[in-house]
Design an enzyme around this catalytic site. Structure first.
Site, PDB file in Angstrom:
ATOM      1  CD  GLU A 131      40.337  35.993  50.443  1.00  0.00           C
ATOM      2  OE1 GLU A 131      41.204  35.978  51.331  1.00  0.00           O
ATOM      3  OE2 GLU A 131      40.598  36.227  49.256  1.00  0.00           O
ATOM      4  CB  CYS A 145      34.449  43.726  46.919  1.00  0.00           C
ATOM      5  SG  CYS A 145      34.833  42.673  45.543  1.00  0.00           S
ATOM      6  CB  CYS A 152      36.185  31.342  39.612  1.00  0.00           C
ATOM      7  SG  CYS A 152      35.328  32.289  38.332  1.00  0.00           S
ATOM      8  CB  CYS A 156      40.093  35.464  33.746  1.00  0.00           C
ATOM      9  SG  CYS A 156      38.330  35.487  33.355  1.00  0.00           S
ATOM     10  CB  CYS A 159      41.500  36.348  37.578  1.00  0.00           C
ATOM     11  SG  CYS A 159      40.474  36.401  39.048  1.00  0.00           S
ATOM     12  CD  GLU A 208      30.228  35.541  35.700  1.00  0.00           C
ATOM     13  OE1 GLU A 208      31.312  36.134  35.555  1.00  0.00           O
ATOM     14  OE2 GLU A 208      29.127  36.118  35.608  1.00  0.00           O
ATOM     15  CB  SER A 239      31.455  42.582  38.029  1.00  0.00           C
ATOM     16  OG  SER A 239      32.457  42.491  37.039  1.00  0.00           O
ATOM     17  CB  SER A 261      35.376  41.368  33.522  1.00  0.00           C
ATOM     18  OG  SER A 261      35.023  41.632  34.864  1.00  0.00           O
ATOM     19  CG  HIS A 263      39.638  42.265  31.373  1.00  0.00           C
ATOM     20  ND1 HIS A 263      39.748  43.394  32.152  1.00  0.00           N
ATOM     21  CD2 HIS A 263      38.945  41.369  32.119  1.00  0.00           C
ATOM     22  CE1 HIS A 263      39.163  43.181  33.320  1.00  0.00           C
ATOM     23  NE2 HIS A 263      38.657  41.972  33.318  1.00  0.00           N
ATOM     24  CG  ASN A 338      45.591  44.816  41.717  1.00  0.00           C
ATOM     25  OD1 ASN A 338      46.281  45.787  42.010  1.00  0.00           O
ATOM     26  ND2 ASN A 338      44.287  44.906  41.511  1.00  0.00           N
ATOM     27  CB  CYS A 381      40.665  44.007  41.047  1.00  0.00           C
ATOM     28  SG  CYS A 381      39.573  45.354  41.263  1.00  0.00           S
TER      29      CYS A 381
HETATM   30  N1  SAH Z   1      33.587  36.922  37.497  1.00  0.00           N
HETATM   31  C1  SAH Z   1      33.122  38.276  37.565  1.00  0.00           C
HETATM   32  C2  SAH Z   1      33.277  38.873  38.955  1.00  0.00           C
HETATM   33  C3  SAH Z   1      34.711  39.094  39.366  1.00  0.00           C
HETATM   34  S1  SAH Z   1      35.002  40.800  39.334  1.00  0.00           S
HETATM   35  C4  SAH Z   1      33.824  39.104  36.529  1.00  0.00           C
HETATM   36  O1  SAH Z   1      34.769  38.613  35.924  1.00  0.00           O
HETATM   37  O2  SAH Z   1      33.410  40.229  36.278  1.00  0.00           O
HETATM   38  C5  SAH Z   1      36.697  40.907  39.589  1.00  0.00           C
HETATM   39  C6  SAH Z   1      37.288  41.934  38.663  1.00  0.00           C
HETATM   40  O3  SAH Z   1      38.716  42.008  38.870  1.00  0.00           O
HETATM   41  C7  SAH Z   1      37.085  41.545  37.209  1.00  0.00           C
HETATM   42  O4  SAH Z   1      36.911  42.674  36.412  1.00  0.00           O
HETATM   43  C8  SAH Z   1      38.407  40.909  36.912  1.00  0.00           C
HETATM   44  O5  SAH Z   1      38.613  40.829  35.548  1.00  0.00           O
HETATM   45  C9  SAH Z   1      39.364  41.828  37.625  1.00  0.00           C
HETATM   46  N2  SAH Z   1      40.664  41.211  37.860  1.00  0.00           N
HETATM   47  C10 SAH Z   1      40.935  39.898  37.945  1.00  0.00           C
HETATM   48  N3  SAH Z   1      42.248  39.689  38.177  1.00  0.00           N
HETATM   49  C11 SAH Z   1      42.818  40.907  38.248  1.00  0.00           C
HETATM   50  C12 SAH Z   1      44.138  41.344  38.512  1.00  0.00           C
HETATM   51  N4  SAH Z   1      45.104  40.482  38.762  1.00  0.00           N
HETATM   52  N5  SAH Z   1      44.371  42.666  38.520  1.00  0.00           N
HETATM   53  C13 SAH Z   1      43.364  43.550  38.309  1.00  0.00           C
HETATM   54  N6  SAH Z   1      42.086  43.195  38.086  1.00  0.00           N
HETATM   55  C14 SAH Z   1      41.811  41.883  38.044  1.00  0.00           C
END
Ligand code: SAH
Length: 405
Positions: A131, A145, A152, A156, A159, A208, A239, A261, A263, A338, A381
Site C-alpha cells: 500500500e 507514504c 514486516c 511492533c 502496528c 522497515e 523512518s 519510531s 514510542h 490508530n 499510520c
Molecule cells: N518500520 C518503520 C517504517 C514504518 S513508519 C518504522 O517503524 O519507523 C510507520 C509509523 O507509524 C511508525 O512510526 C509506527 O511506529 C507508527 N505506527 C504504527 N502503528 C501505529 C498505530 N496503530 N497508530 C499510530 N501510529 C502507528
C-alpha cells in the site's frame, strides 16, 4: 480490476517542456501489454537504464545519453509511449517498443477518504501487494507514504503491518513505481508543473526501510534526480524503528531526513512494544542517531511517539523524553494511536496528549500532535496491511504449472 488500471485505452496528453510549446497527444493503445514485453523501464535508476540501452545494442558511448533521454521522458514527463520520445531516432524508439514498455504495476485497489487522503494497493506481481498513501494539504505540501517491504519482520505490538509476515523486500523500481502511480492519478506531470500537491516522500508505509537499504538508496537517487521525478533529498524522510548500525549509513548514502519510531523512553517498555529494541537498545540507538551526518537546526531528526493510553503517556515519561533527546536537534510528532481490528491498545485521552505535548514543548522541542488522516479507509499510520503471504518455492512452482496452458 480498478478502472484506472486499464490505461491502454485512454488518450493521454503528454505535455512537453523539452521543446518550446510542443504538445503531443498519445494513443496508449500502442503500448504493448505487459505479458508480451519483458519488462517496464518506468522507475528504473539511471545506471539500470544505461545497462538496458547497452543490452539492446546501443553502443556504449551513446548508452548514457540515451538512458538520460528515456529517463527524462519517463520520469519527468510521465510519458508511457516510446513513440512520443521525439528526440530519439525512430529506429531506436521501435527497438525500445519491441523490448520494453513503460507501464506501472497494476492498481489492485484505490480508496479515497472523506478527508481527501488516498490509498492505493499496488500489485507488484501476483500475490505481492503493498500500500501507498497520499496525504494532501499538509500546510503547503502533500506527502506520499511509500512501502519499502510487503509485510514486516518487526512485530511492533501496536502496528497492524506487524501482524503480516514479511513477504519480500520491494525493488528500487517498485518503490519508485508507487510515486509514478500517485503522480499519474493526481495528474502531476510533467514534474516541473507549478503548484505540485505531491511535494514530499515519506518511507513510513509497510516494512522497515533499513532492512532494505540498498534498494531504498537506489530509489532515492531516482526520486531526487532533478531531471526526473525531482523531489529533493531534503523532502524525503526515511523512518526506522531503530536498525542502529544502518542509521549513519542511511544518511551518508541518501542525504535523506531521518525519522525514528521511538514510542518509549525506557528499555523495558520499548523491549516490549518495539521488539527490535532488544537487539539495539536506547543507548545504542541514540549513539547511532548522533552519528547521523549533517544534523543541525535545518536538519532535525523527527521522533514519532504513538500515544497509547496508560502505556507510554505519563507526564514523567514526557520529562524523560526531553532528557533523552538532550543535544539532538529534534522534533517530536505525537501520533494518536490508530486502532485496527482486534488491536490491543486504546488511544490516550486528548487532554493527556495535550499535557504530554506541553511538557515536551517546555523542554525546548516542537511537539506537534498529528491529526489522524485517512482512518476511515485504514490509511492512517500503522493501519496498513495487505493479504499477501509468503509462498514456498514449491507453492510458487505449483502455481506456475497451473497457469501454464
Ligand atoms: N518500520 C518503520 C517504517 C514504518 S513508519 C518504522 O517503524 O519507523 C510507520 C509509523 O507509524 C511508525 O512510526 C509506527 O511506529 C507508527 N505506527 C504504527 N502503528 C501505529 C498505530 N496503530 N497508530 C499510530 N501510529 C502507528
Amino acid at each position: 480490476m480498478h478502472p484506472l488500471a486499464d490505461r491502454q485505452r485512454v488518450h493521454f496528453i503528454c505535455g512537453s517542456d523539452i521543446g518550446a510549446g510542443m504538445k503531443t497527444e498519445l494513443d496508449l493503445s500502442r503500448r504493448p501489454d505487459a505479458a508480451s514485453a519483458p519488462k517496464s523501464l518506468a522507475g528504473m535508476s539511471l545506471p539500470a537504464l544505461k545497462a538496458e540501452m547497452e543490452a539492446i545494442g546501443v553502443e556504449p558511448k551513446k548508452a548514457s545519453m540515451r538512458a538520460k533521454q528515456v529517463r527524462r521522458w519517463a520520469h519527468h514527463m510521465g510519458c508511457q509511449d516510446f513513440m512520443a520520445m521525439t528526440d530519439i531516432a525512430k529506429d531506436l524508439r521501435e527497438k525500445l517498443l519491441e523490448h520494453y514498455h513503460l507501464g506501472r504495476p497494476e492498481i489492485a485497489d484505490h480508496q479515497v477518504s472523506v478527508d481527501g487522503t488516498q490509498k492505493w494497493l499496488t500489485r507488484f506481481q501476483p500475490g505481492v501487494e503493498g500500500e501507498s498513501v497520499f496525504i494532501p494539504d499538509v500546510s503547503r505540501s502533500g506527502a506520499l507514504c511509500v512501502s519499502s517491504q510487503v509485510g514486516c519482520t518487526l512485530n511492533c505490538t501496536f502496528c497492524h503491518t506487524g501482524t503480516q509476515k514479511l513477504v519480500r523486500n520491494l525493488t528500487a523500481q517498485e518503490i519508485v513505481a508507487q510515486i509514478l502511480i500517485a503522480r499519474d492519478e493526481i495528474g502531476e506531470w510533467p514534474a516541473s508543473v507549478k503548484g505540485r500537491r505531491l511535494t514530499n516522500i515519506v518511507f513510513m508505509g509497510m516494512g522497515e526501510p533499513l532492512y532494505n537499504l540498498d534498494n531504498i538508496a537506489e530509489a532515492i537517487d531516482t526520486i531526487s534526480d532533478g531531471d526526473g521525478i525531482a523531489i529533493g533529498r531534503r523532502r524525503i524522510t526515511v523512518s526506522t524503528a531503530g536498525v542502529a548500525p544502518k542509521i549513519p549509513e542511511l544518511g551518508a548514502r541518501t542525504g535523506a531526513m531521518l525519522a525514528i519510531s521511538l514510542h518509549a523512553v525506557r528499555d523495558d517498555l520499548r523491549d516490549e512494544i518495539v521488539p527490535i529494541n532488544r537487539k539495539y537498545d536506547l543507548q545504542t540507538l541514540f549513539e547511532a542517531i548522533r552519528a547521523y551526518p549533517e544534523l543541525g537546526n535545518s536538519k532535525r531528526v523527527t521522533f514519532e511517539y504513538v500515544m497509547l493510553k496508560g502505556v507510554n503517556d505519563s507526564l514523567a515519561e514526557a520529562r524523560d523524553l526531553v532528557q533523552l533527546l538532550r543535544g539532538v536537534p529534534a522534533k517530536i510528532n505525537l501520533i494518536p494511536f490508530n486502532p485496527w481490528p482486534d488491536s490491543p491498545y486504546e488511544c490516550s485521552d486528548w487532554e493527556t496528549i495535550e499535557a504530554f505535548a506541553d511538557v515536551v514543548k517546555r523542554g525546548g522541542y516542537a511537539s506537534p500532535i498529528r491529526t489522524p488522516r485517512g482512518r476511515d479507509i485504514f490509511a492512517a499510520c500503522g493501519q496498513l496491511r495487505s493479504e499477501s503471504v509468503k509462498k514456498s518455492a514449491a507453492e510458487k512452482r505449483r502455481e506456475a504449472m497451473e497457469q501454464t496452458p
